[in-house]
Design an enzyme around this catalytic site. Sequence first.
Site, PDB file in Angstrom:
ATOM      1  N   ASP A 148       9.411   2.718   0.272  1.00 24.96           N
ATOM      2  CA  ASP A 148       8.338   3.463   0.917  1.00 24.96           C
ATOM      3  C   ASP A 148       8.504   3.271   2.421  1.00 24.96           C
ATOM      4  O   ASP A 148       8.115   2.239   2.977  1.00 24.96           O
ATOM      5  CB  ASP A 148       6.976   2.948   0.429  1.00 24.96           C
TER       6      ASP A 148
ATOM      7  N   TYR B 140       0.855  -1.190   0.000  1.00 26.85           N
ATOM      8  CA  TYR B 140       0.000   0.000   0.000  1.00 26.85           C
ATOM      9  C   TYR B 140       0.889   1.238   0.000  1.00 26.85           C
ATOM     10  O   TYR B 140       1.796   1.358   0.830  1.00 26.85           O
ATOM     11  CB  TYR B 140      -0.902   0.015   1.240  1.00 26.85           C
TER      12      TYR B 140
ATOM     13  N   LYS C 169       3.939  10.325   7.948  1.00 32.91           N
ATOM     14  CA  LYS C 169       3.522   9.963   9.308  1.00 32.91           C
ATOM     15  C   LYS C 169       4.376  10.633  10.397  1.00 32.91           C
ATOM     16  O   LYS C 169       4.156  11.767  10.704  1.00 32.91           O
ATOM     17  CB  LYS C 169       3.496   8.446   9.450  1.00 32.91           C
TER      18      LYS C 169
HETATM   19  C1  LIG Z   1       3.439   2.499   3.443  1.00 32.37           C
HETATM   20  C2  LIG Z   1       2.526   3.663   3.212  1.00 32.37           C
HETATM   21  N1  LIG Z   1       2.768   4.482   2.185  1.00 32.37           N
HETATM   22  C3  LIG Z   1       1.994   5.553   1.933  1.00 32.37           C
HETATM   23  C4  LIG Z   1       0.913   5.842   2.723  1.00 32.37           C
HETATM   24  C5  LIG Z   1       0.055   7.029   2.438  1.00 32.37           C
HETATM   25  O1  LIG Z   1       0.234   8.014   3.409  1.00 32.37           O
HETATM   26  P1  LIG Z   1      -0.931   9.063   3.694  1.00 32.37           P
HETATM   27  O2  LIG Z   1      -2.060   8.332   4.341  1.00 32.37           O
HETATM   28  O3  LIG Z   1      -0.271  10.086   4.592  1.00 32.37           O
HETATM   29  O4  LIG Z   1      -1.321   9.640   2.389  1.00 32.37           O
HETATM   30  C6  LIG Z   1       0.620   5.009   3.818  1.00 32.37           C
HETATM   31  C7  LIG Z   1      -0.537   5.293   4.678  1.00 32.37           C
HETATM   32  O5  LIG Z   1      -0.944   4.526   5.508  1.00 32.37           O
HETATM   33  C8  LIG Z   1       1.440   3.888   4.058  1.00 32.37           C
HETATM   34  O6  LIG Z   1       1.192   3.060   5.068  1.00 32.37           O
END
Ligand SMILES: Cc1ncc(COP(=O)(O)O)c(C=O)c1O
Length: 468
Positions: free
Chosen positions: A261, A159, A288
Amino acid sequence: MSAGGTAAGADSLLKAYRDFSPTSASLAERAQQVFPGGDTRSSAHYMPYPLVISRAEGCRLTDVDGNELVDFMNNFTSLIHGHAHPGVVRAIQAQAPIGSAYAAPNLKQIELAELLVDRVPSIEQMRFTSSGTEGTLMALRCARAATGRQKVMKMEGGYHGSYEQAEVSLVPMPDKRGSVEAPLSQPVDASFPDSVLADTVICPYNEPVHAKALIDRHADELAAVIVEPVLGSMGMIAATTEFLETLREATHRHGIVLIFDEVITLRLDTGGAQSLHGITPDLTCMGKIIGGGLPIGAVGGRRDLMQLFSPEQENPVMHASTFSGNALTMAAGLAAMQAYGSDETKRLNRLGDRLRAGFNEAFLQSGIRGQAVGAGSLTNLHFTEGPLNNARDSMAGMIDAGRIARLLHIGMLRRGVMSASRLMYCVSTAMSESDVDLAIGALNETLRELRPIIEAERPALLLAAASA
Ligand SMILES: Cc1ncc(COP(=O)(O)O)c(C=O)c1O
Protein backbone atom coordinates in the site's frame (compact mmCIF):
# COMPACT_ATOMS: atom_id res chain seq x y z
CA MET A 1 3.05 23.50 40.69
CA SER A 2 -0.29 22.45 42.18
CA ALA A 3 -2.79 20.33 40.27
CA GLY A 4 -5.01 23.42 40.14
CA GLY A 5 -2.15 25.39 38.64
CA THR A 6 -1.73 22.76 35.95
CA ALA A 7 -5.35 22.84 34.95
CA ALA A 8 -5.07 26.62 34.81
CA GLY A 9 -2.00 26.25 32.59
CA ALA A 10 -3.81 23.98 30.15
CA ASP A 11 -6.90 26.20 30.30
CA SER A 12 -4.87 29.24 29.44
CA LEU A 13 -3.51 27.45 26.35
CA LEU A 14 -7.05 26.59 25.27
CA LYS A 15 -8.10 30.19 25.87
CA ALA A 16 -5.13 31.41 23.83
CA TYR A 17 -6.31 29.13 20.99
CA ARG A 18 -9.84 30.56 21.20
CA ASP A 19 -8.50 34.11 21.20
CA PHE A 20 -6.42 33.24 18.14
CA SER A 21 -9.38 31.83 16.21
CA PRO A 22 -12.71 33.43 17.26
CA THR A 23 -14.38 33.13 13.84
CA SER A 24 -13.46 29.43 13.59
CA ALA A 25 -14.90 28.98 17.10
CA SER A 26 -18.23 30.45 16.12
CA LEU A 27 -18.34 28.55 12.80
CA ALA A 28 -17.63 25.37 14.78
CA GLU A 29 -20.85 25.95 16.70
CA ARG A 30 -22.75 26.43 13.44
CA ALA A 31 -21.16 23.27 11.95
CA GLN A 32 -22.27 21.31 15.02
CA GLN A 33 -25.88 21.80 13.83
CA VAL A 34 -25.36 20.03 10.51
CA PHE A 35 -22.41 17.69 11.06
CA PRO A 36 -22.05 15.10 13.82
CA GLY A 37 -19.14 16.41 15.90
CA GLY A 38 -19.03 19.55 13.78
CA ASP A 39 -17.10 18.10 10.84
CA THR A 40 -17.76 16.05 7.74
CA ARG A 41 -14.59 13.98 8.06
CA SER A 42 -13.56 12.45 11.36
CA SER A 43 -9.86 12.19 10.52
CA ALA A 44 -9.55 15.94 9.96
CA HIS A 45 -11.37 16.84 13.17
CA TYR A 46 -9.47 17.87 16.30
CA MET A 47 -10.22 19.35 19.69
CA PRO A 48 -11.37 21.83 20.79
CA TYR A 49 -12.44 22.68 17.20
CA PRO A 50 -10.65 22.79 13.85
CA LEU A 51 -9.58 26.02 12.16
CA VAL A 52 -11.83 26.89 9.24
CA ILE A 53 -9.72 27.58 6.18
CA SER A 54 -10.68 30.18 3.61
CA ARG A 55 -7.87 29.92 1.06
CA ALA A 56 -4.51 28.33 0.35
CA GLU A 57 -1.61 28.89 -1.97
CA GLY A 58 1.78 27.24 -2.11
CA CYS A 59 2.60 26.03 1.40
CA ARG A 60 0.39 28.59 3.14
CA LEU A 61 -3.15 28.30 4.43
CA THR A 62 -5.22 31.29 5.53
CA ASP A 63 -7.99 30.73 8.04
CA VAL A 64 -11.21 32.69 8.44
CA ASP A 65 -9.60 34.88 11.12
CA GLY A 66 -6.83 35.87 8.71
CA ASN A 67 -4.15 33.73 10.39
CA GLU A 68 -1.52 32.39 8.02
CA LEU A 69 -0.23 28.87 8.61
CA VAL A 70 2.51 26.88 6.93
CA ASP A 71 0.81 23.66 5.86
CA PHE A 72 2.65 20.53 7.02
CA MET A 73 -0.59 18.55 6.82
CA ASN A 74 -1.01 18.80 3.03
CA ASN A 75 -4.37 17.07 3.17
CA PHE A 76 -2.82 14.04 4.87
CA THR A 77 0.21 13.89 2.54
CA SER A 78 -1.74 14.14 -0.72
CA LEU A 79 -0.59 17.63 -1.83
CA ILE A 80 2.96 17.00 -2.96
CA HIS A 81 3.22 20.54 -4.38
CA GLY A 82 1.19 22.25 -1.69
CA HIS A 83 -1.81 24.28 -2.84
CA ALA A 84 -2.70 25.77 -6.20
CA HIS A 85 0.53 24.74 -7.95
CA PRO A 86 0.56 26.84 -11.15
CA GLY A 87 1.06 23.84 -13.47
CA VAL A 88 -1.77 21.92 -11.83
CA VAL A 89 -4.06 24.97 -11.89
CA ARG A 90 -3.35 25.43 -15.62
CA ALA A 91 -4.14 21.77 -16.29
CA ILE A 92 -7.45 22.02 -14.43
CA GLN A 93 -8.31 25.28 -16.18
CA ALA A 94 -7.62 23.71 -19.55
CA GLN A 95 -9.70 20.63 -18.77
CA ALA A 96 -12.71 22.11 -16.96
CA PRO A 97 -14.29 23.84 -19.98
CA ILE A 98 -14.06 20.66 -22.08
CA GLY A 99 -15.72 18.39 -19.53
CA SER A 100 -14.85 16.71 -16.26
CA ALA A 101 -16.03 13.11 -16.66
CA TYR A 102 -16.92 11.21 -19.80
CA ALA A 103 -17.43 7.56 -18.79
CA ALA A 104 -15.09 6.87 -21.67
CA PRO A 105 -11.33 6.69 -22.03
CA ASN A 106 -9.46 9.97 -22.33
CA LEU A 107 -5.92 10.76 -23.35
CA LYS A 108 -4.78 12.10 -19.95
CA GLN A 109 -5.87 8.84 -18.34
CA ILE A 110 -3.60 6.83 -20.62
CA GLU A 111 -0.73 9.28 -20.19
CA LEU A 112 -0.90 9.23 -16.38
CA ALA A 113 -1.05 5.43 -16.38
CA GLU A 114 1.94 5.29 -18.75
CA LEU A 115 3.92 7.57 -16.43
CA LEU A 116 3.17 5.36 -13.40
CA VAL A 117 3.84 2.09 -15.25
CA ASP A 118 7.12 3.58 -16.36
CA ARG A 119 8.16 4.74 -12.88
CA VAL A 120 6.93 2.07 -10.43
CA PRO A 121 8.81 -1.23 -10.79
CA SER A 122 5.94 -3.59 -9.86
CA ILE A 123 3.35 -2.02 -12.15
CA GLU A 124 2.81 -3.60 -15.55
CA GLN A 125 -0.85 -2.67 -15.79
CA MET A 126 -3.12 -0.60 -13.58
CA ARG A 127 -6.58 0.74 -12.88
CA PHE A 128 -7.59 4.12 -11.44
CA THR A 129 -10.13 4.39 -8.64
CA SER A 130 -11.68 7.42 -6.93
CA SER A 131 -9.91 6.96 -3.60
CA GLY A 132 -7.11 5.02 -1.96
CA THR A 133 -9.82 3.13 -0.11
CA GLU A 134 -11.16 1.76 -3.37
CA GLY A 135 -7.64 1.03 -4.57
CA THR A 136 -6.85 -1.29 -1.66
CA LEU A 137 -10.34 -2.81 -1.81
CA MET A 138 -9.88 -3.71 -5.48
CA ALA A 139 -6.42 -5.14 -4.72
CA LEU A 140 -7.88 -7.44 -2.07
CA ARG A 141 -10.69 -8.55 -4.39
CA CYS A 142 -8.17 -9.26 -7.11
CA ALA A 143 -6.10 -11.36 -4.68
CA ARG A 144 -9.12 -13.39 -3.57
CA ALA A 145 -10.13 -14.04 -7.16
CA ALA A 146 -6.57 -15.01 -8.11
CA THR A 147 -6.00 -17.43 -5.23
CA GLY A 148 -9.49 -18.71 -4.40
CA ARG A 149 -8.63 -18.05 -0.74
CA GLN A 150 -10.60 -15.93 1.72
CA LYS A 151 -8.37 -14.41 4.37
CA VAL A 152 -6.16 -11.36 4.33
CA MET A 153 -3.15 -10.60 6.51
CA LYS A 154 -2.65 -6.99 7.51
CA MET A 155 -0.28 -5.31 9.90
CA GLU A 156 -1.14 -4.28 13.43
CA GLY A 157 -1.60 -0.49 13.27
CA GLY A 158 -1.88 -0.53 9.47
CA TYR A 159 -4.49 1.61 7.72
CA HIS A 160 -5.73 0.97 4.19
CA GLY A 161 -8.92 3.03 3.95
CA SER A 162 -12.45 3.56 5.21
CA TYR A 163 -13.82 0.03 5.41
CA GLU A 164 -13.70 -2.58 8.09
CA GLN A 165 -11.05 -4.97 6.80
CA ALA A 166 -8.75 -2.04 6.04
CA GLU A 167 -8.93 -0.92 9.66
CA VAL A 168 -8.81 -4.12 11.74
CA SER A 169 -6.41 -3.62 14.69
CA LEU A 170 -5.62 -0.07 13.60
CA VAL A 171 -5.43 1.02 17.25
CA PRO A 172 -4.00 -1.91 19.23
CA MET A 173 -5.06 -1.15 22.81
CA PRO A 174 -2.74 -2.83 25.36
CA ASP A 175 -5.54 -4.65 27.19
CA LYS A 176 -7.11 -6.12 24.03
CA ARG A 177 -4.39 -6.77 21.47
CA GLY A 178 -3.01 -10.12 22.60
CA SER A 179 0.59 -11.27 22.27
CA VAL A 180 3.06 -9.83 19.79
CA GLU A 181 3.65 -13.33 18.36
CA ALA A 182 0.01 -13.59 17.29
CA PRO A 183 -1.90 -10.32 17.73
CA LEU A 184 -5.70 -10.49 17.97
CA SER A 185 -8.01 -9.03 15.31
CA GLN A 186 -9.53 -6.02 17.00
CA PRO A 187 -12.42 -3.86 15.77
CA VAL A 188 -11.95 -0.09 15.72
CA ASP A 189 -15.61 0.61 16.48
CA ALA A 190 -18.92 -1.16 17.00
CA SER A 191 -19.64 -1.52 13.28
CA PHE A 192 -17.31 -4.44 12.57
CA PRO A 193 -18.90 -7.73 11.50
CA ASP A 194 -17.40 -10.76 13.27
CA SER A 195 -16.84 -12.34 9.86
CA VAL A 196 -14.41 -9.56 8.91
CA LEU A 197 -12.43 -10.02 12.12
CA ALA A 198 -12.31 -13.77 11.50
CA ASP A 199 -11.09 -13.23 7.93
CA THR A 200 -8.26 -10.91 8.92
CA VAL A 201 -4.98 -12.24 10.28
CA ILE A 202 -2.98 -9.61 12.15
CA CYS A 203 0.80 -9.47 11.87
CA PRO A 204 3.12 -7.39 14.07
CA TYR A 205 5.02 -4.76 12.04
CA ASN A 206 8.78 -5.06 11.66
CA GLU A 207 8.88 -8.50 13.29
CA PRO A 208 10.24 -10.79 10.56
CA VAL A 209 10.41 -13.94 12.68
CA HIS A 210 6.79 -13.67 13.84
CA ALA A 211 5.64 -12.64 10.37
CA LYS A 212 7.19 -15.70 8.76
CA ALA A 213 5.68 -18.01 11.38
CA LEU A 214 2.21 -16.45 10.97
CA ILE A 215 2.31 -16.64 7.18
CA ASP A 216 3.45 -20.27 7.32
CA ARG A 217 0.67 -21.09 9.80
CA HIS A 218 -2.15 -19.44 7.80
CA ALA A 219 -0.79 -20.00 4.30
CA ASP A 220 -3.58 -22.24 3.02
CA GLU A 221 -6.25 -19.64 3.73
CA LEU A 222 -4.39 -16.41 2.91
CA ALA A 223 -5.21 -14.64 -0.35
CA ALA A 224 -3.07 -11.59 0.38
CA VAL A 225 -0.65 -9.89 2.68
CA ILE A 226 -1.05 -6.11 2.60
CA VAL A 227 1.56 -3.79 4.09
CA GLU A 228 2.48 -0.10 4.09
CA PRO A 229 6.25 0.40 3.61
CA VAL A 230 5.91 3.13 6.23
CA LEU A 231 3.28 2.59 8.92
CA GLY A 232 1.45 5.88 8.36
CA SER A 233 -1.43 6.31 10.78
CA MET A 234 0.57 4.84 13.64
CA GLY A 235 3.29 7.43 13.43
CA MET A 236 5.35 7.17 10.22
CA ILE A 237 7.38 4.16 11.30
CA ALA A 238 9.47 2.86 8.42
CA ALA A 239 9.62 -0.85 7.66
CA THR A 240 13.03 -2.46 7.59
CA THR A 241 14.14 -4.00 4.33
CA GLU A 242 14.59 -7.28 6.19
CA PHE A 243 10.93 -7.26 7.23
CA LEU A 244 9.65 -6.53 3.72
CA GLU A 245 12.01 -9.14 2.27
CA THR A 246 10.62 -11.71 4.70
CA LEU A 247 7.08 -10.91 3.57
CA ARG A 248 8.19 -11.18 -0.06
CA GLU A 249 9.89 -14.52 0.42
CA ALA A 250 7.09 -16.12 2.48
CA THR A 251 4.24 -14.92 0.23
CA HIS A 252 6.11 -16.03 -2.87
CA ARG A 253 6.69 -19.48 -1.38
CA HIS A 254 2.99 -19.94 -0.61
CA GLY A 255 1.45 -18.29 -3.68
CA ILE A 256 0.00 -15.45 -1.60
CA VAL A 257 -0.43 -12.05 -3.28
CA LEU A 258 1.86 -9.45 -1.70
CA ILE A 259 0.33 -5.97 -1.80
CA PHE A 260 2.30 -2.83 -1.02
CA ASP A 261 0.00 0.00 0.00
CA GLU A 262 1.98 2.96 -1.35
CA VAL A 263 -0.90 5.43 -1.04
CA ILE A 264 1.37 7.51 1.23
CA THR A 265 4.86 6.26 0.37
CA LEU A 266 4.87 6.72 -3.39
CA ARG A 267 6.29 10.20 -2.72
CA LEU A 268 9.53 8.79 -1.22
CA ASP A 269 11.08 7.97 -4.58
CA THR A 270 9.91 8.27 -8.18
CA GLY A 271 9.32 4.51 -8.05
CA GLY A 272 7.87 4.56 -4.52
CA ALA A 273 9.26 2.88 -1.41
CA GLN A 274 9.55 -0.40 -3.32
CA SER A 275 12.37 1.16 -5.39
CA LEU A 276 14.20 2.22 -2.25
CA HIS A 277 13.99 -1.28 -0.77
CA GLY A 278 14.54 -3.07 -4.08
CA ILE A 279 11.53 -5.32 -3.43
CA THR A 280 8.79 -5.92 -5.98
CA PRO A 281 5.32 -6.69 -4.65
CA ASP A 282 2.66 -8.39 -6.78
CA LEU A 283 0.24 -5.47 -6.51
CA THR A 284 0.73 -1.82 -5.51
CA CYS A 285 -1.95 0.55 -4.29
CA MET A 286 -1.59 4.26 -4.89
CA GLY A 287 -3.56 7.45 -4.27
CA LYS A 288 -3.07 10.90 -2.77
CA ILE A 289 -0.23 12.60 -4.73
CA ILE A 290 -1.10 11.03 -8.10
CA GLY A 291 -4.34 13.08 -8.24
CA GLY A 292 -2.72 16.53 -8.07
CA GLY A 293 -5.03 17.47 -5.19
CA LEU A 294 -8.22 15.91 -6.59
CA PRO A 295 -9.72 12.62 -5.34
CA ILE A 296 -7.95 9.52 -6.67
CA GLY A 297 -6.72 6.03 -5.97
CA ALA A 298 -5.22 3.24 -8.05
CA VAL A 299 -4.15 -0.37 -8.08
CA GLY A 300 -1.52 -1.82 -10.36
CA GLY A 301 0.85 -4.71 -10.61
CA ARG A 302 1.58 -7.98 -12.35
CA ARG A 303 -0.09 -8.22 -15.73
CA ASP A 304 -1.59 -11.66 -15.08
CA LEU A 305 -3.25 -10.40 -11.87
CA MET A 306 -4.45 -7.12 -13.37
CA GLN A 307 -5.88 -9.01 -16.33
CA LEU A 308 -8.47 -10.41 -13.90
CA PHE A 309 -10.16 -6.98 -14.12
CA SER A 310 -10.42 -7.12 -17.91
CA PRO A 311 -14.04 -7.06 -19.07
CA GLU A 312 -12.81 -9.11 -22.02
CA GLN A 313 -12.04 -12.03 -19.67
CA GLU A 314 -14.51 -14.66 -18.63
CA ASN A 315 -15.85 -13.89 -15.13
CA PRO A 316 -13.78 -10.73 -14.49
CA VAL A 317 -13.41 -9.10 -11.09
CA MET A 318 -16.06 -6.37 -11.00
CA HIS A 319 -14.60 -2.87 -11.04
CA ALA A 320 -16.97 0.05 -11.48
CA SER A 321 -16.99 3.45 -9.65
CA THR A 322 -18.55 6.47 -11.35
CA PHE A 323 -15.67 8.93 -11.07
CA SER A 324 -12.69 6.60 -11.59
CA GLY A 325 -10.33 8.03 -14.18
CA ASN A 326 -12.36 11.23 -14.57
CA ALA A 327 -10.74 13.67 -16.95
CA LEU A 328 -10.35 16.51 -14.45
CA THR A 329 -8.45 14.42 -11.89
CA MET A 330 -6.35 12.84 -14.62
CA ALA A 331 -5.31 16.26 -15.95
CA ALA A 332 -4.40 17.49 -12.45
CA GLY A 333 -2.63 14.25 -11.55
CA LEU A 334 -0.57 14.18 -14.74
CA ALA A 335 0.60 17.77 -14.24
CA ALA A 336 1.46 17.08 -10.60
CA MET A 337 3.41 13.90 -11.32
CA GLN A 338 5.29 15.44 -14.26
CA ALA A 339 6.43 18.18 -11.88
CA TYR A 340 7.57 15.61 -9.31
CA GLY A 341 10.69 14.14 -10.85
CA SER A 342 13.81 12.70 -9.33
CA ASP A 343 15.44 16.04 -8.38
CA GLU A 344 12.35 17.34 -6.58
CA THR A 345 11.92 14.01 -4.78
CA LYS A 346 15.48 14.21 -3.47
CA ARG A 347 15.15 17.87 -2.47
CA LEU A 348 11.93 17.10 -0.60
CA ASN A 349 13.47 14.16 1.24
CA ARG A 350 16.35 16.41 2.33
CA LEU A 351 13.85 18.96 3.66
CA GLY A 352 12.26 16.12 5.64
CA ASP A 353 15.68 15.20 7.08
CA ARG A 354 16.22 18.82 8.12
CA LEU A 355 12.80 18.94 9.79
CA ARG A 356 13.45 15.75 11.79
CA ALA A 357 16.93 16.87 12.86
CA GLY A 358 15.57 20.23 14.04
CA PHE A 359 12.61 18.65 15.82
CA ASN A 360 14.88 16.15 17.59
CA GLU A 361 17.17 18.95 18.71
CA ALA A 362 14.13 20.87 20.02
CA PHE A 363 13.12 17.90 22.18
CA LEU A 364 16.67 17.59 23.53
CA GLN A 365 16.85 21.30 24.36
CA SER A 366 13.47 21.19 26.10
CA GLY A 367 14.38 18.31 28.40
CA ILE A 368 11.16 16.58 27.35
CA ARG A 369 11.16 12.99 26.15
CA GLY A 370 10.33 12.90 22.49
CA GLN A 371 11.56 12.32 18.99
CA ALA A 372 10.74 12.82 15.36
CA VAL A 373 10.77 9.71 13.16
CA GLY A 374 9.79 9.02 9.59
CA ALA A 375 11.24 8.63 6.12
CA GLY A 376 12.12 11.25 3.52
CA SER A 377 9.41 13.88 3.38
CA LEU A 378 7.22 12.14 6.02
CA THR A 379 7.64 12.89 9.73
CA ASN A 380 5.82 12.16 12.98
CA LEU A 381 6.46 13.29 16.54
CA HIS A 382 6.36 10.80 19.41
CA PHE A 383 6.56 11.41 23.14
CA THR A 384 9.04 8.65 23.76
CA GLU A 385 12.79 8.20 23.50
CA GLY A 386 12.69 4.44 23.00
CA PRO A 387 12.98 2.58 19.70
CA LEU A 388 9.91 2.89 17.48
CA ASN A 389 9.49 -0.26 15.42
CA ASN A 390 5.81 -0.97 15.47
CA ALA A 391 2.33 0.19 16.52
CA ARG A 392 2.80 -1.01 20.10
CA ASP A 393 5.82 1.28 20.54
CA SER A 394 3.82 4.13 19.08
CA MET A 395 0.82 3.48 21.35
CA ALA A 396 3.08 3.51 24.42
CA GLY A 397 4.19 7.08 23.62
CA MET A 398 0.60 8.21 22.97
CA ILE A 399 -0.64 6.78 26.24
CA ASP A 400 2.24 8.36 28.18
CA ALA A 401 1.58 11.75 26.59
CA GLY A 402 -2.17 11.87 27.25
CA ARG A 403 -3.51 15.34 26.45
CA ILE A 404 -0.02 16.85 26.09
CA ALA A 405 0.01 15.80 22.43
CA ARG A 406 -3.24 17.69 21.87
CA LEU A 407 -1.88 20.79 23.57
CA LEU A 408 1.26 20.60 21.46
CA HIS A 409 -0.85 20.45 18.31
CA ILE A 410 -2.83 23.60 19.08
CA GLY A 411 0.31 25.33 20.38
CA MET A 412 1.90 24.79 16.96
CA LEU A 413 -1.26 26.04 15.20
CA ARG A 414 -1.08 29.28 17.20
CA ARG A 415 2.49 29.66 15.99
CA GLY A 416 1.46 29.25 12.37
CA VAL A 417 2.24 25.57 11.82
CA MET A 418 -0.48 23.21 10.59
CA SER A 419 0.00 19.47 11.10
CA ALA A 420 -2.24 16.47 11.57
CA SER A 421 -3.50 16.32 15.14
CA ARG A 422 -1.66 13.02 15.50
CA LEU A 423 1.49 15.12 15.02
CA MET A 424 2.25 14.08 11.46
CA TYR A 425 4.20 16.65 9.44
CA CYS A 426 4.95 16.26 5.75
CA VAL A 427 6.79 18.70 3.55
CA SER A 428 5.74 19.82 0.07
CA THR A 429 7.76 21.09 -2.90
CA ALA A 430 6.26 24.53 -2.22
CA MET A 431 8.44 24.73 0.91
CA SER A 432 11.97 25.94 1.37
CA GLU A 433 14.40 25.57 4.26
CA SER A 434 13.03 28.73 5.88
CA ASP A 435 9.54 27.17 6.14
CA VAL A 436 11.04 24.10 7.77
CA ASP A 437 13.03 26.30 10.15
CA LEU A 438 9.87 28.17 11.07
CA ALA A 439 8.31 24.87 12.17
CA ILE A 440 11.41 23.98 14.19
CA GLY A 441 11.29 27.37 15.92
CA ALA A 442 7.60 26.86 16.66
CA LEU A 443 8.31 23.48 18.25
CA ASN A 444 11.03 24.99 20.45
CA GLU A 445 8.60 27.64 21.70
CA THR A 446 5.69 25.23 22.11
CA LEU A 447 7.75 22.77 24.15
CA ARG A 448 8.92 25.62 26.39
CA GLU A 449 5.29 26.61 26.91
CA LEU A 450 4.28 23.01 27.69
CA ARG A 451 7.13 22.30 30.07
CA PRO A 452 5.45 23.59 33.29
CA ILE A 453 2.31 21.59 32.48
CA ILE A 454 4.39 18.48 31.86
CA GLU A 455 6.32 19.01 35.10
CA ALA A 456 3.09 19.08 37.03
CA GLU A 457 1.00 16.57 35.13
CA ARG A 458 3.33 14.12 33.40
CA PRO A 459 6.78 14.25 35.05
CA ALA A 460 7.58 10.87 33.49
CA LEU A 461 7.83 12.75 30.20
CA LEU A 462 10.87 14.69 31.42
CA LEU A 463 14.34 13.48 30.52
CA ALA A 464 16.16 12.08 33.54
CA ALA A 465 18.74 14.87 33.77
CA ALA A 466 16.09 17.53 33.27
CA SER A 467 13.77 16.20 35.97
CA ALA A 468 16.56 15.76 38.55
C1 LIG B 1 -1.81 3.93 3.55
C2 LIG B 1 -3.19 4.36 3.15
N1 LIG B 1 -3.92 3.54 2.39
C3 LIG B 1 -5.16 3.88 1.98
C4 LIG B 1 -5.72 5.07 2.35
C5 LIG B 1 -7.10 5.44 1.90
O1 LIG B 1 -7.06 6.47 0.96
P1 LIG B 1 -8.32 7.43 0.78
O2 LIG B 1 -8.43 8.27 2.01
O3 LIG B 1 -7.99 8.21 -0.46
O4 LIG B 1 -9.50 6.56 0.60
C6 LIG B 1 -4.99 5.96 3.16
C7 LIG B 1 -5.57 7.25 3.57
O5 LIG B 1 -5.07 7.96 4.40
C8 LIG B 1 -3.69 5.59 3.57
O6 LIG B 1 -2.97 6.38 4.35
